[in-house]
Write a protein that holds these residues in place. Structure first.
Motif, PDB file in Angstrom:
ATOM      1  N   VAL A 126     -46.084 -32.302 -91.350  1.00 17.09           N
ATOM      2  CA  VAL A 126     -44.869 -31.656 -90.860  1.00 17.09           C
ATOM      3  C   VAL A 126     -44.787 -31.812 -89.352  1.00 17.09           C
ATOM      4  CG1 VAL A 126     -44.902 -30.005 -92.766  1.00 17.09           C
ATOM      5  CG2 VAL A 126     -45.904 -29.361 -90.570  1.00 17.09           C
ATOM      6  N   SER A 127     -43.594 -31.900 -88.842  1.00 11.85           N
ATOM      7  CA  SER A 127     -43.377 -31.966 -87.398  1.00 11.85           C
ATOM      8  C   SER A 127     -42.120 -31.185 -87.072  1.00 11.85           C
ATOM      9  CB  SER A 127     -43.261 -33.412 -86.918  1.00 11.85           C
ATOM     10  OG  SER A 127     -42.233 -34.095 -87.598  1.00 11.85           O
ATOM     11  N   GLY A 128     -42.020 -30.776 -85.798  1.00 10.55           N
ATOM     12  CA  GLY A 128     -40.930 -29.891 -85.419  1.00 10.55           C
ATOM     13  C   GLY A 128     -41.243 -28.490 -85.900  1.00 10.55           C
ATOM     14  N   GLY A 129     -40.366 -27.549 -85.612  1.00 13.05           N
ATOM     15  CA  GLY A 129     -40.645 -26.176 -85.993  1.00 13.05           C
ATOM     16  C   GLY A 129     -41.660 -25.548 -85.061  1.00 13.05           C
ATOM     17  N   SER A 130     -41.974 -24.287 -85.311  1.00 11.70           N
ATOM     18  CA  SER A 130     -42.850 -23.552 -84.407  1.00 11.70           C
ATOM     19  C   SER A 130     -44.322 -23.835 -84.708  1.00 11.70           C
ATOM     20  CB  SER A 130     -42.586 -22.051 -84.532  1.00 11.70           C
ATOM     21  OG  SER A 130     -43.043 -21.567 -85.785  1.00 11.70           O
ATOM     22  N   GLU A 131     -45.149 -23.652 -83.682  1.00  8.92           N
ATOM     23  CA  GLU A 131     -46.586 -23.784 -83.863  1.00  8.92           C
ATOM     24  C   GLU A 131     -47.100 -22.735 -84.844  1.00  8.92           C
ATOM     25  OE1 GLU A 131     -48.643 -26.366 -81.845  1.00  8.92           O
ATOM     26  OE2 GLU A 131     -46.610 -26.882 -82.468  1.00  8.92           O
ATOM     27  N   GLU A 132     -46.531 -21.550 -84.793  1.00  9.43           N
ATOM     28  CA  GLU A 132     -46.950 -20.474 -85.701  1.00  9.43           C
ATOM     29  C   GLU A 132     -46.711 -20.857 -87.152  1.00  9.43           C
ATOM     30  OE1 GLU A 132     -44.698 -16.662 -85.990  1.00  9.43           O
ATOM     31  OE2 GLU A 132     -46.575 -15.805 -85.237  1.00  9.43           O
ATOM     32  N   ASN A 133     -45.576 -21.476 -87.433  1.00 10.83           N
ATOM     33  CA  ASN A 133     -45.287 -21.863 -88.807  1.00 10.83           C
ATOM     34  C   ASN A 133     -46.167 -23.023 -89.272  1.00 10.83           C
ATOM     35  OD1 ASN A 133     -43.427 -19.916 -89.547  1.00 10.83           O
ATOM     36  ND2 ASN A 133     -41.690 -21.058 -88.712  1.00 10.83           N
ATOM     37  N   ARG A 180     -36.150 -18.055 -96.071  1.00 15.28           N
ATOM     38  CA  ARG A 180     -36.502 -18.280 -94.665  1.00 15.28           C
ATOM     39  C   ARG A 180     -37.039 -17.002 -94.024  1.00 15.28           C
ATOM     40  NH1 ARG A 180     -35.271 -21.629 -90.073  1.00 15.28           N
ATOM     41  NH2 ARG A 180     -34.844 -23.288 -91.593  1.00 15.28           N
ATOM     42  N   LEU A 181     -36.390 -15.882 -94.282  1.00 12.50           N
ATOM     43  CA  LEU A 181     -36.832 -14.631 -93.667  1.00 12.50           C
ATOM     44  C   LEU A 181     -38.181 -14.183 -94.216  1.00 12.50           C
ATOM     45  CD1 LEU A 181     -33.440 -12.698 -93.463  1.00 12.50           C
ATOM     46  CD2 LEU A 181     -34.734 -13.742 -91.589  1.00 12.50           C
ATOM     47  N   ILE A 182     -38.426 -14.415 -95.492  1.00 11.80           N
ATOM     48  CA  ILE A 182     -39.744 -14.095 -96.046  1.00 11.80           C
ATOM     49  C   ILE A 182     -40.813 -14.940 -95.377  1.00 11.80           C
ATOM     50  CG2 ILE A 182     -41.170 -14.224 -98.130  1.00 11.80           C
ATOM     51  CD1 ILE A 182     -38.596 -13.511 -99.720  1.00 11.80           C
ATOM     52  N   CYS A 183     -40.541 -16.237 -95.206  1.00 12.29           N
ATOM     53  CA  CYS A 183     -41.498 -17.111 -94.515  1.00 12.29           C
ATOM     54  C   CYS A 183     -41.789 -16.619 -93.109  1.00 12.29           C
ATOM     55  CB  CYS A 183     -40.963 -18.539 -94.463  1.00 12.29           C
ATOM     56  SG  CYS A 183     -41.064 -19.460 -96.008  1.00 12.29           S
ATOM     57  N   GLU A 184     -40.776 -16.174 -92.429  1.00 12.82           N
ATOM     58  CA  GLU A 184     -40.935 -15.769 -91.036  1.00 12.82           C
ATOM     59  C   GLU A 184     -41.572 -14.393 -90.893  1.00 12.82           C
ATOM     60  OE1 GLU A 184     -40.564 -17.650 -88.592  1.00 12.82           O
ATOM     61  OE2 GLU A 184     -38.975 -19.115 -88.925  1.00 12.82           O
ATOM     62  N   GLU A 185     -41.288 -13.467 -91.818  1.00 13.79           N
ATOM     63  CA  GLU A 185     -41.659 -12.072 -91.608  1.00 13.79           C
ATOM     64  C   GLU A 185     -42.787 -11.573 -92.510  1.00 13.79           C
ATOM     65  OE1 GLU A 185     -38.037  -9.775 -91.750  1.00 13.79           O
ATOM     66  OE2 GLU A 185     -37.038 -11.100 -90.325  1.00 13.79           O
ATOM     67  N   PHE A 186     -42.797 -11.958 -93.768  1.00 13.75           N
ATOM     68  CA  PHE A 186     -43.890 -11.521 -94.637  1.00 13.75           C
ATOM     69  C   PHE A 186     -45.192 -12.201 -94.217  1.00 13.75           C
ATOM     70  CE2 PHE A 186     -46.686 -12.220 -98.267  1.00 13.75           C
ATOM     71  CZ  PHE A 186     -46.816 -10.944 -98.791  1.00 13.75           C
ATOM     72  N   GLU A 208     -55.075  -9.303 -90.171  1.00  7.62           N
ATOM     73  CA  GLU A 208     -54.395  -8.255 -90.939  1.00  7.62           C
ATOM     74  C   GLU A 208     -53.070  -8.737 -91.503  1.00  7.62           C
ATOM     75  OE1 GLU A 208     -53.086  -3.581 -90.498  1.00  7.62           O
ATOM     76  OE2 GLU A 208     -53.085  -4.860 -88.720  1.00  7.62           O
ATOM     77  N   HIS A 209     -52.248  -9.345 -90.652  1.00 11.06           N
ATOM     78  CA  HIS A 209     -50.937  -9.826 -91.094  1.00 11.06           C
ATOM     79  C   HIS A 209     -51.047 -11.325 -91.348  1.00 11.06           C
ATOM     80  CE1 HIS A 209     -46.362 -10.451 -90.228  1.00 11.06           C
ATOM     81  NE2 HIS A 209     -46.667 -10.569 -91.504  1.00 11.06           N
ATOM     82  N   GLY A 210     -51.473 -11.656 -92.542  1.00 12.68           N
ATOM     83  CA  GLY A 210     -51.557 -13.055 -92.959  1.00 12.68           C
ATOM     84  C   GLY A 210     -50.656 -13.276 -94.147  1.00 12.68           C
ATOM     85  N   TYR A 211     -51.070 -12.753 -95.298  1.00 14.42           N
ATOM     86  CA  TYR A 211     -50.250 -12.782 -96.515  1.00 14.42           C
ATOM     87  C   TYR A 211     -49.780 -11.346 -96.746  1.00 14.42           C
ATOM     88  CZ  TYR A 211     -52.326 -17.344 -96.761  1.00 14.42           C
ATOM     89  OH  TYR A 211     -52.711 -18.619 -96.449  1.00 14.42           O
ATOM     90  N   GLY A 212     -48.686 -10.996 -96.058  1.00 15.19           N
ATOM     91  CA  GLY A 212     -48.328  -9.595 -95.971  1.00 15.19           C
ATOM     92  C   GLY A 212     -49.376  -8.886 -95.134  1.00 15.19           C
ATOM     93  N   TYR A 213     -49.535  -7.606 -95.397  1.00 11.85           N
ATOM     94  CA  TYR A 213     -50.575  -6.832 -94.721  1.00 11.85           C
ATOM     95  C   TYR A 213     -51.636  -6.467 -95.765  1.00 11.85           C
ATOM     96  CZ  TYR A 213     -47.828  -6.434 -90.472  1.00 11.85           C
ATOM     97  OH  TYR A 213     -47.148  -6.726 -89.311  1.00 11.85           O
ATOM     98  N   GLY A 214     -52.681  -7.288 -95.810  1.00  8.78           N
ATOM     99  CA  GLY A 214     -53.742  -7.004 -96.751  1.00  8.78           C
ATOM    100  C   GLY A 214     -53.326  -7.148 -98.198  1.00  8.78           C
ATOM    101  N   SER A 216     -34.402 -23.779 -97.686  1.00  7.43           N
ATOM    102  CA  SER A 216     -34.203 -23.949 -96.254  1.00  7.43           C
ATOM    103  C   SER A 216     -35.501 -24.422 -95.602  1.00  7.43           C
ATOM    104  CB  SER A 216     -33.769 -22.617 -95.632  1.00  7.43           C
ATOM    105  OG  SER A 216     -33.606 -22.734 -94.238  1.00  7.43           O
ATOM    106  N   PRO A 217     -35.648 -25.724 -95.368  1.00 11.60           N
ATOM    107  CA  PRO A 217     -36.893 -26.227 -94.767  1.00 11.60           C
ATOM    108  C   PRO A 217     -37.121 -25.656 -93.369  1.00 11.60           C
ATOM    109  CG  PRO A 217     -35.602 -28.018 -95.714  1.00 11.60           C
ATOM    110  CD  PRO A 217     -34.717 -26.813 -95.701  1.00 11.60           C
ATOM    111  N   LEU A 218     -38.378 -25.374 -93.062  1.00  8.33           N
ATOM    112  CA  LEU A 218     -38.719 -24.790 -91.763  1.00  8.33           C
ATOM    113  C   LEU A 218     -38.888 -25.828 -90.665  1.00  8.33           C
ATOM    114  CD1 LEU A 218     -41.389 -22.084 -92.670  1.00  8.33           C
ATOM    115  CD2 LEU A 218     -39.245 -21.668 -91.505  1.00  8.33           C
ATOM    116  N   PHE A 219     -39.130 -27.078 -91.053  1.00  4.52           N
ATOM    117  CA  PHE A 219     -39.542 -28.081 -90.083  1.00  4.52           C
ATOM    118  C   PHE A 219     -38.489 -29.175 -89.931  1.00  4.52           C
ATOM    119  CE2 PHE A 219     -43.273 -26.296 -92.220  1.00  4.52           C
ATOM    120  CZ  PHE A 219     -43.915 -25.718 -91.135  1.00  4.52           C
TER     121      PHE A 219
END
Length: 797
Positions: free
Chosen positions: A317-324, A659-665, A671-677, A713-716
């Motif tokens: 993957v290329s483009g998109g945020s480093e976090e993603n 998209r929002l689940i990918c960004e926020e969940f 602690e905050h990896g796959y949800g919170y624990g 909705s692709p992230l990259f």
């Protein structure tokens, strides 16, 4: 923007074992640099944190912070947690219901208990600081502060490597903690450790995991090892945990531990190679001699690192945020850690009855396929198997062959197996869906007749059904078309019904549909008709007044005092709000039954509400914290739901909410990896992110005769998927986006291989031909794109 490129050589390997900042930065420019094994380790399962391992390997090594605590019910979070501050050992085996062969380097007087995290000085555990810890795919390192020992771990497929750098000490020791409970392993029934010669230690441990006790009472899980030291100890002592040390070279029984004693100089290193097997000490020795006899620690690390590079590079993957990118490659990493090898290099594998079987050989005399341990596939058909089919089809094929070997040995498919012992986990069995999904995806290097026989028996077979095969209530489903609600067995299932009656009805309806498609493809028309009729079982538990599913008792009456948000009463790990949407085999029928406007309004409202609690359990650190929520992304039953807008005329809402689940969940911390624990079951939540961030999903889990990937909705900016030269005709499939951004997640238009694409799906076989899918993105929804043609999925006419 970090440039993704392949850098592999002496410098990138050296930086794993202690290198300059410049060299470390060179590693971070490879895909391995995006993988953060510690992500999501707060409240994670035993099998989750195993950095020192190959993809799909048997040897899975890591530090344990509370693995010696054991696991009372078999599912609780135990093993390694990011916030813990002490380590009780370095186990070599981490699998669902399998754990053991732990080593621990110490100095000073040997303490004979591991001790508790609150009182580490009482035992042989040691404190550590996060700054002294390093974890990458294939490697783990930490400084044990109390002993000033540096421990490093790596592995080949079946051999674990542990290297210790000791301080100057007249009392340096390596403890072989073999006879004590580790993680999900269950109580130890027997153990044995023996010093064969001055540099060789061998032994075994036999355990009784909690899920084995529940689903195959009387069975046990055995683990064997053959360890070779590069330096002989000055003396050897043995003891049972909590007992007194005594001189000796052999010890039997639960609690068995051996201490190898050294006098070390400053920075003196001792390396241990541990051959591992589930069948015998002899095969553990053979595994070591075949894979690692001449390998040094650094050579093993280099080879394993190369395998991780090759596996992760199947999707670039290329483009998109480093976090993603961190989320993406860490998710893909967890997909590749789940469900590890269980056979030896010679094809020996542990059979269900406790004996040793042998896999068939290919023309070169090697095993024709590998045999795997596996957690339940419950929900995996929405994330794991579509990803396996696309990127790791050779593994998917072996997984099916493993399931068929279980069926041939024991008479029933096993949704989850630990060394071939049944560990159903959720008391159901969705393996048929995954088998059908493989066949429908063109992955067919297995005995089709046996696969169909096993899948059909799984759907219809009630006579003499065993607990480990799950679906003990399937006879009621076949007879009535639904499973009656019956809570006479607490949290359980029996021949007369189940406390989880609605969720079982919905699951069995879906799996009946999947096998119906396989029957149709194989010309089994009568089976097809019967199974398709059963696939309508969901309608029998649908309450038209509430427009929701609802439990029914045996006489057909709906239960009273019904609360749609109540979990565990008719619904396993979920509730009526979540399970009402569990009709993947006929989403159009569900939309019609609810009413399109109500369906879309209700579903959109559910996500609006769920977003306030991070799409599930909020910030509560508990695997089941979201089971009473209207939507719970932290657990399997809900994972397809945001994709249903593709079937209800509003694909732009699928684009928005995925998209929002990918960004926020999903997050990037311990602690905050796959949800919170939340409960990341062997790559399932990671696979969901990987698929969704590519804008691809399959609500039907490959069950259709000609499966599709639905689009999101692709992230990259660019995603390049390397296709299999064995199962695909194309070499790569590329997904590109223009105008993409954090608030520009709506598809405006799309093209497939230069031609306009006005539907929100494509056939899997089109993707396997290779090509390019381009999306034009924007910040406002295009409410007409993707509605031109419904997603095809055959129904009985």
């Amino acid at each position: 923007m970090r440039k993704i490129r392949f850098i592999f050589g002496i410098l990138s390997i050296a930086c794993l074992t202690g290198c300059s900042t410049q060299q470390k930065s060179q590693l971070d420019t490879t895909l391995l640099g995006y993988v953060k094994p510690n992500l999501g380790t707060v409240h994670s399962r035993w099998f989750f944190y195993t950095p020192a391992a190959e993809p799909f390997g048997l040897a899975k090594l890591s530090a344990s912070t509370n693995g010696t605590y054991g696991n009372n019910q078999g599912w609780e979070a135990v093993g390694y947690e990011d916030g813990h501050t002490s380590i009780d050992g370095f186990p070599c085996l981490h699998e669902f219901q399998v754990g053991g062969i732990a080593l621990m380097p110490v100095t000073g007087t040997v303490k004979t208990i591991p001790g508790k995290m609150e009182t580490p000085d009482e035992g042989f555990r040691s404190r550590f600081d996060k700054v002294d810890e390093s974890a990458h795919p294939g490697y783990y390192s930490v400084l044990l502060k109390d002993y000033q020992v540096r421990a490093e771990l790596t592995a080949t497929a079946r051999v674990g490597f542990q290297r210790y750098t000791f301080p100057a000490s007249e009392q340096s020791h390596i403890l072989f903690n073999i006879g004590n409970r580790q993680g999900e392993s269950g109580a130890v029934k027997d153990a044995y450790i023996r010093q064969v010669d001055d540099k060789t230690i061998e032994g075994f441990v036999i355990t009784e995991p909690e899920y084995v006790k529940k689903y195959q009472a009387g069975a046990t899980v055995s683990m064997y090892f053959y360890a070779v030291l590069d330096k002989a100890p000055a003396s050897v002592e043995v003891f049972h945990q909590g007992g007194q040390l005594q001189s000796g070279t052999e010890i039997h029984g639960p609690g068995a531990i051996m201490s190898l004693n050294y006098a070390t100089k400053q920075n003196e290193q001792v390396t241990v190679k541990i051959g591992l097997s589930y069948t015998s000490i002899a095969n553990a020795k053979l595994n070591l001699q075949t894979e690692a006899k001449q390998l040094t620690f650094d050579q093993a690390l280099a080879a394993t690192t190369k395998k991780w590079h090759q596996a992760l590079n199947r999707i670039k993957v290329s483009g998109g945020s480093e976090e993603n990118k961190v989320k993406f490659y860490t998710g893909l990493y967890h997909v590749l850690l789940g469900r590890g090898l269980a056979n030896d290099v010679n094809g020996a594998y542990p059979k269900n009855d406790g004996t040793v079987g042998t896999l068939p050989k290919d023309k070169n005399g090697k095993p024709a396929f590998n045999f795997y341990n596996t957690d339940a596939i419950w929900g995996g058909y929405w994330n794991l198997t579509p990803l396996w089919a696309m990127v790791f089809p050779e593994y998917y094929n072996d997984w099916v062959n493993s399931q068929l070997r279980i069926y041939q040995d024991a008479g029933w498919l096993g949704d989850g197996v630990a060394n071939s012992k049944y560990v159903s986990g959720v008391g159901t069995n969705m393996t048929s869906i995954a088998i059908a999904g493989a066949y429908n995806s063109g992955i067919r290097d297995f005995d089709i007749a046996t696969a169909y026989e096993a899948a059909l028996k799984n759907e219809l077979g009630a006579d003499h059904r065993i607990e480990g095969a799950g679906k003990m209530d399937v006879g009621q489903f076949v007879a009535k078309g639904y499973v009656p609600f019956d809570d006479s067995v607490f949290y359980g299932t029996h021949a007369g019904g189940s406390q989880f009656s609605v969720s079982h009805t919905l699951e069995y309806s879906f799996s009946a549909y999947a096998v119906a498609q396989l029957a149709k493809a194989l010309g089994k028309e009568a089976d097809y008709q019967k199974l398709m009729s059963l696939s309508d079982g969901w309608a029998k538990v649908f309450d038209d007044d509430l427009k929701m599913v609802r439990p029914r008792v045996a006489n057909g009456d709906f239960i009273d005092h019904f609360n749609p948000l109540e979990s565990w009463r008719g619904f396993q790990e979920g509730n009526a709000f979540q399970y009402t949407f569990f009709v993947p085999q006929n989403p159009e029928g569900l939309v019609t039954r609810v009413g399109k406007d109500m369906f879309n309004h209700r579903l959109d409202s559910i996500f609006t509400v769920a977003r306030k609690t991070v799409f599930g359990g909020g910030k509560v650190t508990n695997a089941f914290s979201g089971v009473s929520s209207p939507y719970n992304h932290g657990n399997q039953p809900s994972l397809h739901i945001p994709w249903l807008f593709n079937f209800s005329g509003k694909p732009y809402l699928t684009q928005k909410w995925t998209r929002l689940i990918c960004e926020e969940f999903y997050g990037t911390t311990g602690e905050h990896g796959y949800g919170y624990g939340q409960d990341e079951d062997q790559g399932q939540l990671g696979a969901w992110f990987v698929m969704s961030s590519m804008g691809l999903f399959d609500v039907q889990g490959g069950a259709c005769q000609r499966p599709t990937y639905q689009l999101g909705s692709p992230l990259f900016d660019r995603i390049e998927i390397q296709l299999s030269d064995r199962y695909a005709s194309g070499k790569t499939f590329v997904i590109e986006t223009e105008g993409n951004g954090s608030d520009a997640y709506y598809v405006q238009s799309a093209q497939l291989n230069g031609k306009p694409l006005n539907q929100c799906w494509l056939f899997r076989d089109e993707l396997y031909k290779g090509g390019t899918l381009k999306f034009q993105m924007g910040s406002k929804p295009n409410q007409t794109w993707g509605t031109a043609a419904p997603v095809p999925c055959p129904q009985l006419k």
